[in-house]
Design an enzyme around this catalytic site. Structure first.
Site, PDB file in Angstrom:
ATOM      1  N   LYS A 122       0.868  -1.187   0.000  1.00  0.00           N
ATOM      2  CA  LYS A 122       0.000   0.000   0.000  1.00  0.00           C
ATOM      3  C   LYS A 122       0.898   1.227   0.000  1.00  0.00           C
ATOM      4  O   LYS A 122       2.040   1.171   0.467  1.00  0.00           O
ATOM      5  CB  LYS A 122      -0.862   0.023   1.269  1.00  0.00           C
ATOM      6  CG  LYS A 122      -2.100   0.863   1.147  1.00  0.00           C
ATOM      7  CD  LYS A 122      -3.228   0.066   0.519  1.00  0.00           C
ATOM      8  CE  LYS A 122      -4.456   0.874   0.258  1.00  0.00           C
ATOM      9  NZ  LYS A 122      -5.588   0.017  -0.134  1.00  0.00           N
ATOM     10  N   ASP A 162      -7.060   4.196  -4.433  1.00  0.00           N
ATOM     11  CA  ASP A 162      -7.728   4.055  -3.129  1.00  0.00           C
ATOM     12  C   ASP A 162      -8.334   5.438  -2.857  1.00  0.00           C
ATOM     13  O   ASP A 162      -8.589   6.188  -3.819  1.00  0.00           O
ATOM     14  CB  ASP A 162      -6.718   3.636  -2.031  1.00  0.00           C
ATOM     15  CG  ASP A 162      -7.390   3.179  -0.738  1.00  0.00           C
ATOM     16  OD1 ASP A 162      -7.854   2.040  -0.661  1.00  0.00           O
ATOM     17  OD2 ASP A 162      -7.470   3.980   0.223  1.00  0.00           O
TER      18      ASP A 162
HETATM   19  P1  NDP Z   1     -12.969   7.747  -2.837  1.00  0.00           P
HETATM   20  O1  NDP Z   1     -11.882   8.721  -2.635  1.00  0.00           O
HETATM   21  O2  NDP Z   1     -13.539   7.541  -4.185  1.00  0.00           O
HETATM   22  O3  NDP Z   1     -14.192   8.090  -1.852  1.00  0.00           O
HETATM   23  C1  NDP Z   1     -14.001   8.171  -0.487  1.00  0.00           C
HETATM   24  C2  NDP Z   1     -15.307   8.570   0.157  1.00  0.00           C
HETATM   25  O4  NDP Z   1     -15.194   8.427   1.575  1.00  0.00           O
HETATM   26  C3  NDP Z   1     -15.656  10.030  -0.081  1.00  0.00           C
HETATM   27  O5  NDP Z   1     -17.037  10.181  -0.059  1.00  0.00           O
HETATM   28  C4  NDP Z   1     -15.003  10.716   1.115  1.00  0.00           C
HETATM   29  O6  NDP Z   1     -15.553  11.983   1.457  1.00  0.00           O
HETATM   30  C5  NDP Z   1     -15.260   9.702   2.212  1.00  0.00           C
HETATM   31  N1  NDP Z   1     -14.202   9.812   3.229  1.00  0.00           N
HETATM   32  C6  NDP Z   1     -12.876   9.671   3.032  1.00  0.00           C
HETATM   33  N2  NDP Z   1     -12.195   9.874   4.160  1.00  0.00           N
HETATM   34  C7  NDP Z   1     -13.123  10.166   5.083  1.00  0.00           C
HETATM   35  C8  NDP Z   1     -13.043  10.464   6.450  1.00  0.00           C
HETATM   36  N3  NDP Z   1     -11.867  10.529   7.101  1.00  0.00           N
HETATM   37  N4  NDP Z   1     -14.209  10.699   7.094  1.00  0.00           N
HETATM   38  C9  NDP Z   1     -15.413  10.645   6.447  1.00  0.00           C
HETATM   39  N5  NDP Z   1     -15.529  10.359   5.135  1.00  0.00           N
HETATM   40  C10 NDP Z   1     -14.410  10.125   4.474  1.00  0.00           C
HETATM   41  O7  NDP Z   1     -12.400   6.379  -2.236  1.00  0.00           O
HETATM   42  P2  NDP Z   1     -12.936   4.882  -2.454  1.00  0.00           P
HETATM   43  O8  NDP Z   1     -14.396   4.883  -2.651  1.00  0.00           O
HETATM   44  O9  NDP Z   1     -12.067   4.242  -3.446  1.00  0.00           O
HETATM   45  O10 NDP Z   1     -12.571   4.216  -1.041  1.00  0.00           O
HETATM   46  C11 NDP Z   1     -13.506   4.119   0.027  1.00  0.00           C
HETATM   47  C12 NDP Z   1     -13.064   3.009   0.970  1.00  0.00           C
HETATM   48  O11 NDP Z   1     -13.016   1.774   0.267  1.00  0.00           O
HETATM   49  C13 NDP Z   1     -11.678   3.184   1.584  1.00  0.00           C
HETATM   50  O12 NDP Z   1     -11.686   2.637   2.892  1.00  0.00           O
HETATM   51  C14 NDP Z   1     -10.800   2.322   0.694  1.00  0.00           C
HETATM   52  O13 NDP Z   1      -9.626   1.901   1.367  1.00  0.00           O
HETATM   53  C15 NDP Z   1     -11.735   1.163   0.424  1.00  0.00           C
HETATM   54  N6  NDP Z   1     -11.450   0.336  -0.738  1.00  0.00           N
HETATM   55  C16 NDP Z   1     -11.341   0.897  -1.978  1.00  0.00           C
HETATM   56  C17 NDP Z   1     -11.093   0.092  -3.065  1.00  0.00           C
HETATM   57  C18 NDP Z   1     -11.053   0.626  -4.455  1.00  0.00           C
HETATM   58  O14 NDP Z   1     -10.922  -0.174  -5.372  1.00  0.00           O
HETATM   59  N7  NDP Z   1     -11.163   1.913  -4.677  1.00  0.00           N
HETATM   60  C19 NDP Z   1     -10.866  -1.349  -2.918  1.00  0.00           C
HETATM   61  C20 NDP Z   1     -11.082  -1.841  -1.584  1.00  0.00           C
HETATM   62  C21 NDP Z   1     -11.338  -1.010  -0.547  1.00  0.00           C
HETATM   63  P3  NDP Z   1     -14.742  13.321   1.112  1.00  0.00           P
HETATM   64  O15 NDP Z   1     -14.859  13.469  -0.366  1.00  0.00           O
HETATM   65  O16 NDP Z   1     -15.412  14.380   1.898  1.00  0.00           O
HETATM   66  O17 NDP Z   1     -13.324  13.093   1.555  1.00  0.00           O
HETATM   67  O1  2IT Z   2      -7.915  -1.701  -0.621  1.00  0.00           O
HETATM   68  C1  2IT Z   2      -7.859  -2.170  -1.792  1.00  0.00           C
HETATM   69  O2  2IT Z   2      -8.003  -3.398  -1.991  1.00  0.00           O
HETATM   70  C2  2IT Z   2      -7.652  -1.264  -2.913  1.00  0.00           C
HETATM   71  N1  2IT Z   2      -7.579  -0.055  -2.706  1.00  0.00           N
HETATM   72  C3  2IT Z   2      -7.500  -1.799  -4.307  1.00  0.00           C
HETATM   73  C4  2IT Z   2      -6.121  -2.309  -4.535  1.00  0.00           C
HETATM   74  C5  2IT Z   2      -5.793  -2.692  -5.960  1.00  0.00           C
HETATM   75  O3  2IT Z   2      -4.611  -3.005  -6.172  1.00  0.00           O
HETATM   76  O4  2IT Z   2      -6.661  -2.716  -6.814  1.00  0.00           O
END
Ligand code: NDP
Ligand code: 2IT
Length: 449
Positions: A122, A162
Site C-alpha cells: 500500500k 484508493d
Molecule cells: P474515494 O476517494 O472515491 O471516496 C471516499 C469517500 O469516503 C468520499 O465520499 C469521502 O468523502 C469519504 N471519506 C474519506 N475519508 C473520510 C473520512 N476521514 N471521514 C469521512 N468520510 C471520508 O475512495 P474509495 O471509494 O475508493 O474508497 C472508500 C473506501 O473503500 C476506503 O476505505 C478504501 O480503502 C476502500 N477500498 C477501496 C477500493 C477501491 O478499489 N477503490 C478497494 C477496496 C477497498 P470526502 O470526499 O469528503 O473526503
Molecule cells: O484496498 C484495496 O483493496 C484497494 N484499494 C484496491 C487495490 C488494488 O490493487 O486494486
C-alpha cells in the site's frame, strides 16, 4: 500472542490503526498456531508484522500560484510470498505510516483470499487533492512518480487507486512512469479502458461487496430484494455499491462525504445516482447539493467528534460502510442492531472498531469483514494484470462472471476455514485464517528470506 502485540506496540507506539489490524488477525490465528507448531518455530508472526520494505520520500511540487509545497510519499512493500506487491495508493491529509501499514497488512490477507497470485502493499501521500486544480493534481502525481518509479514494476510492485486516487490520478501517474522507463506495461491498475484498463475495474469493489452480501444472505435463503440499505461515502466504492444494490432490487437511503450525509427515505433511484456520479466524479462537489436538487432528501452535517454517526441510526436491513476506517464505533454498531440491521458488508477497509466487530459477531449478524467483502476491487486489478500480460481484453460479461466467481469462492473459503476452527459463520476468523495459511505456507516453502 500478547508477546507479538507488545513487540509491535513497543516498536511503533503511535501506529494505532496498525496495532488494531494486527491484533484482530493475531487473535483469529491463535488456534492455527497451536495446531501447527512449525509456524511458531519459524517465528512467522514476527515476520508477518515487519514490512519487507518501507519507502518514504519527499514530494516537492508547485501550485498554480507558483508556491512550492512539500508532501510525504510512501510505499509499504509488506509481503511478496505469493506474488508481486499489490495494493492501492491513498492521497488524503490523514495519511501516515501507521495507516498505510494497517492497509498493507490487511491487503496481504485480502489478496491471498482472491485466489490470484498477488502479494500485499500500500502507498500514498498526505497530499489533499480536494480543492486542487487538475494541473496541480497532475504536477503532484508527476512529482510522486519521479521517485516511486524506481521501486515498482509489473513483476515487482503494482499500485492502484484508493481514497483520493481514481482514474484521473492513475492517468497522470502512468504517464510519468512510461516517460521515465520508456516502457508501456501493466505497472498500475485502474487504468482507463482505451489504454490498458479492464472493464468492470471501476465497478469491482462496490459490486463485489454487494455480491458478498448476497452470498451471506443466501446462507439464510434470503436475498437483497426489497432490503433497505445504508451506504456511507459517495466515492468509487459507495457509487458502485449503490448501483448494484439498485439492480438487485434493494433500496438505498443514505450516502455521505466527510462533511455530512443525506437521508432519502424515498430511495436513491438510477437517475439520482447518475446525478451523484456527475456531482462527485465530474464537478467534484459535496453531497449536500443532493438535498438541494432532491428536496425529499434531508442533509445533516457530520461531526467526527460526536458520540455516534446519525447515518447508522436509521431503520434498515443492511449496512455497507464504504468511506473509511473506524467509521462505525461501538455506539454506531449498537444503533445498527437496534434499528434492525442484520447484514454488514464492508466496502471500506477496517470501517468497524473492534468493539463493534465483537458486537456483530456476538449478535450473529451476517458480517463480512473488509478483507473478504471488498476484495473484488483488487481481484479485478489482478484480472487487469493478466489481460495486460496477454495483451488482450476480456468482455464486460467475462470480467463480471470472473468477479462473481471469485467473490463466491472467497465467501465459501471463509465459511470453510471458520467451520474448521470451530467458529461456524464467523467470517472474521474465516478470512484471517484462510488468508494466513496461504501466505505462511508460501513463506515456509521459500525459506528464511
Ligand atoms: P474515494 O476517494 O472515491 O471516496 C471516499 C469517500 O469516503 C468520499 O465520499 C469521502 O468523502 C469519504 N471519506 C474519506 N475519508 C473520510 C473520512 N476521514 N471521514 C469521512 N468520510 C471520508 O475512495 P474509495 O471509494 O475508493 O474508497 C472508500 C473506501 O473503500 C476506503 O476505505 C478504501 O480503502 C476502500 N477500498 C477501496 C477500493 C477501491 O478499489 N477503490 C478497494 C477496496 C477497498 P470526502 O470526499 O469528503 O473526503
Ligand atoms: O484496498 C484495496 O483493496 C484497494 N484499494 C484496491 C487495490 C488494488 O490493487 O486494486
Amino acid at each position: 500472542m500478547s508477546d507479538i502485540m507488545q513487540i509491535v506496540k513497543d516498536k511503533d507506539p503511535q501506529e494505532r490503526e496498525f496495532h488494531q489490524a494486527v491484533s484482530e488477525v493475531m487473535e483469529s490465528i491463535k488456534p492455527v498456531l497451536d495446531q501447527n507448531p512449525v509456524y511458531r518455530k519459524a517465528n512467522i508472526p514476527a515476520r508477518l508484522v515487519e514490512p519487507e520494505r518501507v519507502i518514504l520520500f519527499r514530494v516537492p511540487w508547485m501550485d498554480d500560484g507558483g508556491d512550492v509545497h512539500v508532501n510525504r510519499g510512501f510505499r509499504i512493500e509488506m509481503n511478496s510470498a505469493i506474488g508481486p506487491y499489490k495494493g492501492g495508493l491513498r492521497f488524503h491529509p490523514s495519511v501516515n505510516l501507521g495507516i498505510l501499514k494497517f492497509l498493507a497488512f490487511e491487503q496481504v490477507f485480502k489478496n491471498a483470499l482472491t485466489t490470484l497470485p498477488m502479494g500485499g502493499g500500500k502507498g500514498g501521500s498526505d497530499f489533499d487533492p480536494k480543492g486542487k486544480s487538475d494541473a496541480e493534481v497532475m504536477r503532484f502525481c508527476q512529482a510522486f512518480m519521479c521517485e516511486l518509479f524506481r521501486h515498482i514494476g509489473p513483476d515487482t510492485d503494482v499500485p492502484a487507486g484508493d481514497i483520493g486516487v481514481g482514474a484521473r490520478e492513475i492517468g497522470y501517474l502512468f504517464g510519468m512512469y512510461k516517460k521515465l522507463r520508456n516502457e508501456f506495461t501493466g505497472v498500475l491498475t485502474g487504468k482507463s479502458l482505451n489504454w490498458g484498463g479492464s472493464l468492470i475495474r471501476p465497478e469491482a469493489t462496490g459490486y463485489g461487496s454487494v455480491y458478498f452480501a448476497a452470498e451471506m444472505l443466501a446462507t439464510r435463503t434470503d436475498s437483497l430484494e426489497d432490503k433497505i440499505c445504508l451506504v456511507s461515502g459517495s466515492g468509487n466504492v459507495a457509487q458502485y455499491t449503490t448501483e448494484k444494490l439498485l439492480e438487485l432490487g434493494a433500496k438505498v437511503v443514505t450516502l455521505s462525504d466527510s462533511s455530512g450525509y443525506i437521508f432519502d427515505e424515498s430511495g436513491i433511484t438510477r437517475e439520482k445516482l447518475d446525478y451523484v456520479m456527475m456531482l462527485k466524479n465530474v464537478r467534484r462537489g459535496r453531497i449536500k447539493e443532493y438535498a438541494d436538487k432532491y428536496p425529499e432528501a434531508v442533509y445533516s452535517d457530520l461531526d467526527a467528534a460526536a458520540e455516534f454517526n446519525p447515518l447508522w441510526n436509521h431503520k434498515a436491513d443492511c449496512a455497507f460502510p464504504s468511506a473509511t476506517q473506524n467509521e462505525i464505533n461501538g455506539k454506531d454498531a449498537q444503533n445498527l442492531i437496534d434499528n434492525g440491521v442484520f447484514v454488514v458488508s464492508e466496502g471500506a477497509n477496517m470501517p468497524t472498531v473492534p468493539e463493534g466487530v465483537d458486537l456483530f459477531l456476538d449478535k450473529k449478524i451476517l458480517y463480512g469483514p473488509g478483507k473478504a467483502a471488498n476484495a473484488g476491487g483488487v481481484s479485478v486489478s489482478g484480472l487487469e494484470m493478466s489481460q495486460n500480460s496477454m495483451r488482450y481484453a476480456w468482455s464486460r460479461e467475462e470480467v463480471d462472471a470472473k468477479l462473481k466467481s471469485i467473490m463466491n469462492s472467497i465467501h465459501s473459503t471463509c465459511l470453510e476455514a471458520a467451520e474448521q476452527y470451530d467458529t461456524p459463520g464467523n467470517y472474521v476468523n474465516g478470512a484471517n485464517i484462510a488468508g494466513f495459511v496461504k501466505v505462511v505456507d508460501a513463506m515456509m516453502d521459500q525459506g528464511l528470506v
